[in-house]
Design a protein around this motif. Structure first.
Motif, PDB file in Angstrom:
ATOM      1  N   GLN A   1       7.568  -2.305   4.988  1.00  0.00           N
ATOM      2  CA  GLN A   1       8.286  -2.168   4.213  1.00  0.00           C
ATOM      3  C   GLN A   1       9.742  -1.268   4.577  1.00  0.00           C
ATOM      4  O   GLN A   1      11.097  -1.030   3.672  1.00  0.00           O
ATOM      5  CB  GLN A   1       7.828  -0.644   2.972  1.00  0.00           C
ATOM      6  N   LEU A   2       9.616  -0.536   5.280  1.00  0.00           N
ATOM      7  CA  LEU A   2      10.206   0.120   6.000  1.00  0.00           C
ATOM      8  C   LEU A   2      11.343  -0.336   7.129  1.00  0.00           C
ATOM      9  O   LEU A   2      12.561  -0.557   6.702  1.00  0.00           O
ATOM     10  CB  LEU A   2      10.009   1.665   7.204  1.00  0.00           C
ATOM     11  N   LEU A   3      11.239  -1.732   7.808  1.00  0.00           N
ATOM     12  CA  LEU A   3      11.929  -2.959   8.501  1.00  0.00           C
ATOM     13  C   LEU A   3      12.772  -3.474   7.480  1.00  0.00           C
ATOM     14  O   LEU A   3      13.567  -3.946   7.327  1.00  0.00           O
ATOM     15  CB  LEU A   3      10.684  -3.428   9.240  1.00  0.00           C
ATOM     16  N   HIS A   4      12.139  -3.855   6.389  1.00  0.00           N
ATOM     17  CA  HIS A   4      12.412  -4.795   5.115  1.00  0.00           C
ATOM     18  C   HIS A   4      13.520  -4.214   4.358  1.00  0.00           C
ATOM     19  O   HIS A   4      14.670  -4.724   4.179  1.00  0.00           O
ATOM     20  CB  HIS A   4      11.947  -5.310   4.302  1.00  0.00           C
TER      21      HIS A   4
ATOM     22  N   VAL B   1       6.594  -8.200   1.473  1.00  0.00           N
ATOM     23  CA  VAL B   1       6.302  -8.936   2.802  1.00  0.00           C
ATOM     24  C   VAL B   1       5.662  -8.071   3.552  1.00  0.00           C
ATOM     25  O   VAL B   1       4.876  -6.756   3.825  1.00  0.00           O
ATOM     26  CB  VAL B   1       7.648  -8.458   4.012  1.00  0.00           C
ATOM     27  N   THR B   2       4.505  -9.215   5.187  1.00  0.00           N
ATOM     28  CA  THR B   2       4.096  -8.792   5.339  1.00  0.00           C
ATOM     29  C   THR B   2       4.279  -7.897   6.903  1.00  0.00           C
ATOM     30  O   THR B   2       5.750  -8.280   6.891  1.00  0.00           O
ATOM     31  CB  THR B   2       2.368  -9.809   6.394  1.00  0.00           C
ATOM     32  N   LEU B   3       4.022  -7.388   7.787  1.00  0.00           N
ATOM     33  CA  LEU B   3       4.675  -6.957   8.469  1.00  0.00           C
ATOM     34  C   LEU B   3       4.862  -7.863   9.550  1.00  0.00           C
ATOM     35  O   LEU B   3       6.431  -7.454  10.376  1.00  0.00           O
ATOM     36  CB  LEU B   3       3.758  -6.115   9.639  1.00  0.00           C
ATOM     37  N   PRO B   4       4.780  -8.926   9.888  1.00  0.00           N
ATOM     38  CA  PRO B   4       5.362 -10.018  10.622  1.00  0.00           C
ATOM     39  C   PRO B   4       6.119 -10.738  10.124  1.00  0.00           C
ATOM     40  O   PRO B   4       7.629 -10.969  10.617  1.00  0.00           O
ATOM     41  CB  PRO B   4       3.876 -10.709  10.898  1.00  0.00           C
ATOM     42  N   VAL B   5       5.620 -10.714   8.880  1.00  0.00           N
ATOM     43  CA  VAL B   5       7.095 -11.405   8.060  1.00  0.00           C
ATOM     44  C   VAL B   5       8.440 -10.562   8.296  1.00  0.00           C
ATOM     45  O   VAL B   5       9.506 -10.638   8.599  1.00  0.00           O
ATOM     46  CB  VAL B   5       7.595 -11.680   7.037  1.00  0.00           C
ATOM     47  N   ALA B   6       8.472  -8.990   8.395  1.00  0.00           N
ATOM     48  CA  ALA B   6       9.481  -7.548   8.404  1.00  0.00           C
ATOM     49  C   ALA B   6       9.688  -7.914   9.768  1.00  0.00           C
ATOM     50  O   ALA B   6      10.822  -7.989   9.994  1.00  0.00           O
ATOM     51  CB  ALA B   6       8.804  -6.655   7.747  1.00  0.00           C
ATOM     52  N   ALA B   7       8.828  -7.849  10.486  1.00  0.00           N
ATOM     53  CA  ALA B   7       9.608  -8.181  12.429  1.00  0.00           C
ATOM     54  C   ALA B   7      10.229  -8.616  12.210  1.00  0.00           C
ATOM     55  O   ALA B   7      10.952  -8.346  12.818  1.00  0.00           O
ATOM     56  CB  ALA B   7       8.241  -7.927  12.583  1.00  0.00           C
ATOM     57  N   GLY B   8      10.161  -9.989  12.048  1.00  0.00           N
ATOM     58  CA  GLY B   8      10.591 -11.560  12.273  1.00  0.00           C
ATOM     59  C   GLY B   8      12.774 -10.882  11.389  1.00  0.00           C
ATOM     60  O   GLY B   8      13.031 -11.635  11.433  1.00  0.00           O
ATOM     61  N   LEU B   9      12.156 -10.819   9.583  1.00  0.00           N
ATOM     62  CA  LEU B   9      13.264 -10.648   9.716  1.00  0.00           C
ATOM     63  C   LEU B   9      14.489  -9.497   9.810  1.00  0.00           C
ATOM     64  O   LEU B   9      15.909  -9.554  10.491  1.00  0.00           O
ATOM     65  CB  LEU B   9      13.001  -9.942   7.815  1.00  0.00           C
ATOM     66  N   PHE B  10      13.856  -8.255  10.256  1.00  0.00           N
ATOM     67  CA  PHE B  10      14.263  -7.073  10.898  1.00  0.00           C
ATOM     68  C   PHE B  10      14.848  -8.144  12.708  1.00  0.00           C
ATOM     69  O   PHE B  10      15.701  -7.518  13.105  1.00  0.00           O
ATOM     70  CB  PHE B  10      13.240  -5.648  11.736  1.00  0.00           C
ATOM     71  N   VAL B  11      14.422  -8.114  13.687  1.00  0.00           N
ATOM     72  CA  VAL B  11      14.507  -9.672  15.386  1.00  0.00           C
ATOM     73  C   VAL B  11      15.735 -10.435  14.388  1.00  0.00           C
ATOM     74  O   VAL B  11      17.020 -10.151  14.572  1.00  0.00           O
ATOM     75  CB  VAL B  11      13.980  -9.941  15.549  1.00  0.00           C
ATOM     76  N   ASP B  12      16.107 -10.623  13.272  1.00  0.00           N
ATOM     77  CA  ASP B  12      16.771 -12.296  13.186  1.00  0.00           C
ATOM     78  C   ASP B  12      17.678 -11.391  12.337  1.00  0.00           C
ATOM     79  O   ASP B  12      19.310 -11.848  13.055  1.00  0.00           O
ATOM     80  CB  ASP B  12      16.259 -12.568  11.488  1.00  0.00           C
ATOM     81  N   LEU B  13      17.985 -10.605  11.670  1.00  0.00           N
ATOM     82  CA  LEU B  13      19.194  -9.298  11.571  1.00  0.00           C
ATOM     83  C   LEU B  13      19.885  -9.283  13.093  1.00  0.00           C
ATOM     84  O   LEU B  13      21.558  -8.938  12.719  1.00  0.00           O
ATOM     85  CB  LEU B  13      18.947  -8.264  10.478  1.00  0.00           C
ATOM     86  N   ASN B  14      19.310  -8.945  13.693  1.00  0.00           N
ATOM     87  CA  ASN B  14      19.285  -7.851  14.618  1.00  0.00           C
ATOM     88  C   ASN B  14      19.560  -9.786  16.047  1.00  0.00           C
ATOM     89  O   ASN B  14      21.306  -9.391  16.217  1.00  0.00           O
ATOM     90  CB  ASN B  14      18.725  -7.163  15.836  1.00  0.00           C
TER      91      ASN B  14
END
Length: 155
Positions: free
Chosen positions: A11-14, A50-63
């Protein structure tokens, strides 16, 4: 970490991704292309939760997207500011959450078939100061952000 802790980290990453995209959409900065922001948002955002893997992927994609944007899509100084905010967010994570994030990103990297995205999963933790040693990586031919629909493995 427990499932609840994974959910909180996701949730924090998303929310960070949503906040950055919201600010980009609202800035009215002359050097921010609203169509480029919308195209990125539409390409990557799944429905919540979102799950943690999805949120981590979003975070990396954004950056990855912020780092790879053309100057006509986003002012480079503003992109750097947003990248620094992302780095500050993850640098401030409690140790257990940081370790879980790093483990999740490493797992995502191991399973990623697109070379530029795999590179980003491996490089972002170092670039954000989460790892002391620079990973030994072969840089792909292109580091341009690639929308998910276009991420067929490049052989």
């Amino acid at each position: 970490m427990t499932i609840d802790e994974d959910t909180a980290l996701a949730q924090l990453l998303h929310q960070h991704v949503l906040d950055v995209l919201g600010r980009l959409a609202e800035t009215g900065e002359p050097d921010t292309d609203p169509d480029a922001v919308a195209a990125f948002r539409d390409a990557v955002l799944p429905p919540a939760p979102v799950t943690l893997p999805v949120a981590a992927g979003l975070f990396v994609d954004l950056n990855w997207w912020l780092d790879a944007c053309d100057d006509d899509e986003l002012d480079p100084d503003y992109a750097v500011k947003l990248l620094e905010e992302s780095a500050t967010l993850v640098q401030g994570l409690p140790e257990a959450r940081l370790e879980r994030l790093l483990a999740t990103v490493a797992t995502l990297a191991a399973g990623e078939t697109h070379p530029a995205r795999r590179y980003q999963f491996r490089f972002v933790p170092y670039a954000f100061g989460l790892l002391d040693d620079e990973p030994d990586l072969d840089e792909p031919d292109s580091l341009a952000w690639t929308p998910p629909a276009d991420r067929a493995p490049i052989r």
